[in-house]
Design an enzyme around this catalytic site. Structure first.
Site, PDB file in Angstrom:
ATOM      1  N   ALA A 118     -15.625   9.207 -31.020  1.00  0.00           N
ATOM      2  CA  ALA A 118     -15.066  10.215 -31.918  1.00  0.00           C
ATOM      3  C   ALA A 118     -16.023  10.356 -33.095  1.00  0.00           C
ATOM      4  CB  ALA A 118     -13.674   9.812 -32.392  1.00  0.00           C
ATOM      5  N   GLU A 171       0.984   3.870   1.946  1.00  0.00           N
ATOM      6  CA  GLU A 171       1.562   4.282   3.224  1.00  0.00           C
ATOM      7  C   GLU A 171       2.797   3.458   3.562  1.00  0.00           C
ATOM      8  OE1 GLU A 171      -2.974   4.816   3.531  1.00  0.00           O
ATOM      9  OE2 GLU A 171      -1.554   3.379   2.667  1.00  0.00           O
ATOM     10  N   HIS A 192       0.826  -1.198   0.000  1.00  0.00           N
ATOM     11  CA  HIS A 192       0.000   0.000   0.000  1.00  0.00           C
ATOM     12  C   HIS A 192       0.868   1.258   0.000  1.00  0.00           C
ATOM     13  CE1 HIS A 192      -3.793  -2.104   1.836  1.00  0.00           C
ATOM     14  NE2 HIS A 192      -3.504  -2.523   0.611  1.00  0.00           N
ATOM     15  N   CYS A 210      -1.839  -0.854   7.584  1.00  0.00           N
ATOM     16  CA  CYS A 210      -1.154   0.431   7.447  1.00  0.00           C
ATOM     17  C   CYS A 210      -1.352   1.318   8.675  1.00  0.00           C
ATOM     18  CB  CYS A 210      -1.635   1.150   6.188  1.00  0.00           C
ATOM     19  SG  CYS A 210      -1.052   0.369   4.658  1.00  0.00           S
ATOM     20  N   ALA A 252     -17.654   7.376 -40.075  1.00  0.00           N
ATOM     21  CA  ALA A 252     -17.022   6.939 -41.317  1.00  0.00           C
ATOM     22  C   ALA A 252     -17.843   7.433 -42.495  1.00  0.00           C
ATOM     23  CB  ALA A 252     -16.911   5.413 -41.356  1.00  0.00           C
ATOM     24  N   TRP A 282      -8.697   9.293 -38.996  1.00  0.00           N
ATOM     25  CA  TRP A 282      -8.766   9.945 -37.705  1.00  0.00           C
ATOM     26  C   TRP A 282      -9.650  11.193 -37.791  1.00  0.00           C
ATOM     27  CZ3 TRP A 282      -2.841   9.461 -36.987  1.00  0.00           C
ATOM     28  CH2 TRP A 282      -2.538   8.264 -36.310  1.00  0.00           C
ATOM     29  N   SER A 312     -12.653   5.327 -43.369  1.00  0.00           N
ATOM     30  CA  SER A 312     -12.570   6.275 -42.251  1.00  0.00           C
ATOM     31  C   SER A 312     -11.129   6.673 -42.003  1.00  0.00           C
ATOM     32  CB  SER A 312     -13.164   5.664 -40.981  1.00  0.00           C
ATOM     33  OG  SER A 312     -12.381   4.567 -40.536  1.00  0.00           O
ATOM     34  N   ARG A 314      -6.875   5.281 -21.542  1.00  0.00           N
ATOM     35  CA  ARG A 314      -6.775   3.829 -21.727  1.00  0.00           C
ATOM     36  C   ARG A 314      -5.771   3.226 -20.752  1.00  0.00           C
ATOM     37  NH1 ARG A 314      -6.495   4.483 -28.183  1.00  0.00           N
ATOM     38  NH2 ARG A 314      -8.723   4.430 -28.635  1.00  0.00           N
ATOM     39  N   CYS A 346      -5.590   1.411   5.908  1.00  0.00           N
ATOM     40  CA  CYS A 346      -6.328   0.167   6.145  1.00  0.00           C
ATOM     41  C   CYS A 346      -6.176  -0.282   7.598  1.00  0.00           C
ATOM     42  CB  CYS A 346      -5.870  -0.925   5.190  1.00  0.00           C
ATOM     43  SG  CYS A 346      -4.185  -1.513   5.444  1.00  0.00           S
TER      44      CYS A 346
END
Length: 214
Positions: free
Chosen positions: A158, A56, A54, A88, A166, A174, A172, A188, A78
């Protein structure tokens, strides 16, 4: 710097450390911790990949002698024993920490309020609430799972200005710019899993482990 300003500054640093670990700490929350003696940081830590150690425990190990210091943590330490590591709250008390500033109470029933009680019973000064909202946002996945029993879901779309993804032919390219794509890759990397449409796959960014595919 006033005490209030110092508390805000160091708690923001603790939350930043925890946020950087988001997406790698499951099944545990991505907590950050800073230990300060006077005006000097003597220890920093965040929950390590896989949930242990953890934050801490990492910060205390980094600090060495932390007697009399103030410990800032983005989540209540905890209080429940685990085969994966020590409690902890007990580690903090044993280290001689004088004061603990906690952003938000842990909703896990094994700890909720008990970690704070253990610290106070050991004679430490404990304060709760500094940076509560940023901490809650940083650990939103954890709080959603405990409160609602389900994952927190982020939807990314998007679309062109007319709501298309598309051309009619299916071709398609970007739609978003480089800044938007960089932000998406960061999100992500902060996710435990990515669900993509059939026939598509987007790589995760950065040095983190690849998210699971569904």
């Amino acid at each position: 710097m006033s005490d209030a300003a110092a508390d805000a500054r160091w708690m923001a640093e603790a939350i930043r450390l925890g946020d950087a670990a988001r997406g790698s700490t499951a099944p545990n929350p991505n907590v950050g911790c800073v230990i300060v003696s006077g005006d000097t940081v003597v220890g920093r830590g965040e929950t390590r990949p896989g949930g242990r150690p953890h934050a801490e425990a990492v910060a205390l190990s980094h600090a060495g002698d932390a007697a009399g210091a103030t410990l800032y943590t983005s989540l209540e330490p905890c209080a429940h024993r685990s085969q994966r590591g020590p409690t902890c709250a007990a580690l903090i008390a044993e280290a001689g920490i004088a004061r603990v500033v906690i952003a938000i109470e842990d909703p896990d029933p094994r700890t909720a309020g008990q970690g704070t009680s253990m610290l106070r019973d050991a004679g430490l000064a404990v304060e709760i609430g500094e940076g509560a909202e940023p901490a809650r946002r940083s650990m939103a996945g954890y709080f959603t799972r405990l409160a609602l029993g389900r994952p927190r879901v982020t939807l990314k779309l998007a679309l062109s200005i007319d709501g298309k993804i598309a051309l009619p032919s299916g071709e398609s390219k970007w739609i978003t710019g480089e800044d938007a794509r960089a932000h998406v890759h960061l999100e992500r990397a902060h996710s435990d899993m990515i669900l993509v449409e059939r026939g598509t796959f987007c790589r995760p960014a950065g040095p983190r482990r690849p998210p699971s595919r569904a």
